[in-house]
Design a protein around this motif. Structure first.
Motif, PDB file in Angstrom:
ATOM      1  N   ASP A   6       0.847  -1.187   0.000  1.00 58.85           N
ATOM      2  CA  ASP A   6       0.000   0.000   0.000  1.00 58.85           C
ATOM      3  C   ASP A   6       0.889   1.245   0.000  1.00 58.85           C
ATOM      4  N   GLY A   7       0.284   2.386  -0.099  1.00 55.56           N
ATOM      5  CA  GLY A   7       1.035   3.639  -0.171  1.00 55.56           C
ATOM      6  C   GLY A   7       1.896   3.896   1.049  1.00 55.56           C
ATOM      7  N   GLY A   8       1.389   3.532   2.223  1.00 56.20           N
ATOM      8  CA  GLY A   8       2.153   3.739   3.453  1.00 56.20           C
ATOM      9  C   GLY A   8       3.417   2.892   3.485  1.00 56.20           C
ATOM     10  N   ALA A   9       3.303   1.630   3.090  1.00 56.74           N
ATOM     11  CA  ALA A   9       4.471   0.746   3.048  1.00 56.74           C
ATOM     12  C   ALA A   9       5.483   1.246   2.029  1.00 56.74           C
ATOM     13  N   ARG A  10       4.999   1.689   0.882  1.00 59.16           N
ATOM     14  CA  ARG A  10       5.909   2.237  -0.137  1.00 59.16           C
ATOM     15  C   ARG A  10       6.667   3.446   0.392  1.00 59.16           C
ATOM     16  N   ALA A  11       5.960   4.318   1.100  1.00 59.08           N
ATOM     17  CA  ALA A  11       6.598   5.524   1.651  1.00 59.08           C
ATOM     18  C   ALA A  11       7.653   5.158   2.684  1.00 59.08           C
ATOM     19  N   LEU A  12       7.359   4.187   3.526  1.00 59.40           N
ATOM     20  CA  LEU A  12       8.339   3.763   4.533  1.00 59.40           C
ATOM     21  C   LEU A  12       9.571   3.147   3.884  1.00 59.40           C
ATOM     22  N   ILE A  13       9.370   2.339   2.862  1.00 59.11           N
ATOM     23  CA  ILE A  13      10.505   1.728   2.163  1.00 59.11           C
ATOM     24  C   ILE A  13      11.343   2.805   1.472  1.00 59.11           C
ATOM     25  N   LYS A  14      10.685   3.795   0.875  1.00 59.70           N
ATOM     26  CA  LYS A  14      11.427   4.899   0.259  1.00 59.70           C
ATOM     27  C   LYS A  14      12.221   5.669   1.306  1.00 59.70           C
ATOM     28  N   ALA A  42      12.602  -5.097   3.986  1.00 56.59           N
ATOM     29  CA  ALA A  42      13.354  -4.066   3.266  1.00 56.59           C
ATOM     30  C   ALA A  42      14.369  -3.401   4.188  1.00 56.59           C
ATOM     31  N   ALA A  43      13.989  -3.173   5.438  1.00 56.43           N
ATOM     32  CA  ALA A  43      14.915  -2.577   6.404  1.00 56.43           C
ATOM     33  C   ALA A  43      16.081  -3.513   6.692  1.00 56.43           C
ATOM     34  N   ALA A  44      15.785  -4.793   6.850  1.00 59.54           N
ATOM     35  CA  ALA A  44      16.849  -5.772   7.122  1.00 59.54           C
ATOM     36  C   ALA A  44      17.808  -5.889   5.950  1.00 59.54           C
ATOM     37  N   ILE A  45      17.291  -5.779   4.740  1.00 63.11           N
ATOM     38  CA  ILE A  45      18.147  -5.840   3.556  1.00 63.11           C
ATOM     39  C   ILE A  45      18.957  -4.544   3.421  1.00 63.11           C
ATOM     40  N   GLN A  66       7.367 -13.833   8.656  1.00 65.53           N
ATOM     41  CA  GLN A  66       8.428 -14.841   8.681  1.00 65.53           C
ATOM     42  C   GLN A  66       8.612 -15.471   7.301  1.00 65.53           C
ATOM     43  N   GLN A  67       7.514 -15.716   6.606  1.00 60.20           N
ATOM     44  CA  GLN A  67       7.604 -16.278   5.258  1.00 60.20           C
ATOM     45  C   GLN A  67       8.261 -15.277   4.298  1.00 60.20           C
ATOM     46  N   THR A  68       7.908 -14.004   4.415  1.00 60.06           N
ATOM     47  CA  THR A  68       8.519 -12.972   3.574  1.00 60.06           C
ATOM     48  C   THR A  68      10.024 -12.923   3.818  1.00 60.06           C
ATOM     49  N   ALA A  69      10.415 -13.023   5.081  1.00 65.59           N
ATOM     50  CA  ALA A  69      11.847 -13.019   5.419  1.00 65.59           C
ATOM     51  C   ALA A  69      12.546 -14.235   4.798  1.00 65.59           C
ATOM     52  N   ARG A  70      11.938 -15.401   4.926  1.00 67.25           N
ATOM     53  CA  ARG A  70      12.538 -16.618   4.340  1.00 67.25           C
ATOM     54  C   ARG A  70      12.672 -16.504   2.833  1.00 67.25           C
TER      55      ARG A  70
END
Length: 83
Positions: A6-14, A42-45, A66-70
């Motif tokens: 969503d837009g909020g997640a995109r903004a945080l990743i940016k 994204a933060a961990a990467i 957890q699945q996304t991380a794996r």
């Protein structure tokens, strides 16, 4: 968001990119209400030496995190269920 960022997640990743470009290197990152974990991963990467903690009140969301991380070979983050 379901099945897409969503837009909020995109903004945080940016904002992670802006932090990295500024030469900042956080040691700890906390995501409250992590959902599927896209921002935490994204933060961990982006900051592999940082401790990343993903918190949610929904066990299914943490399973998704957890699945996304794996799927992204991220092993440096933790999840916590708060109810």
């Amino acid at each position: 968001s379901h099945r897409r960022l969503d837009g909020g997640a995109r903004a945080l990743i940016k904002s992670l990119c802006l932090i990295a470009e500024a030469g900042e290197s956080p040691r700890q990152i906390l995501e409250m209400g992590c959902g599927c974990g896209s921002v935490s991963v994204a933060a961990a990467i982006s900051f592999p030496e940082a401790r990343v903690l993903s918190i949610d009140s929904d066990a299914r969301a943490l399973d998704c995190t957890q699945q996304t991380a794996r799927l992204n070979s991220v092993t440096t983050m933790e999840t916590l269920l708060l109810s």
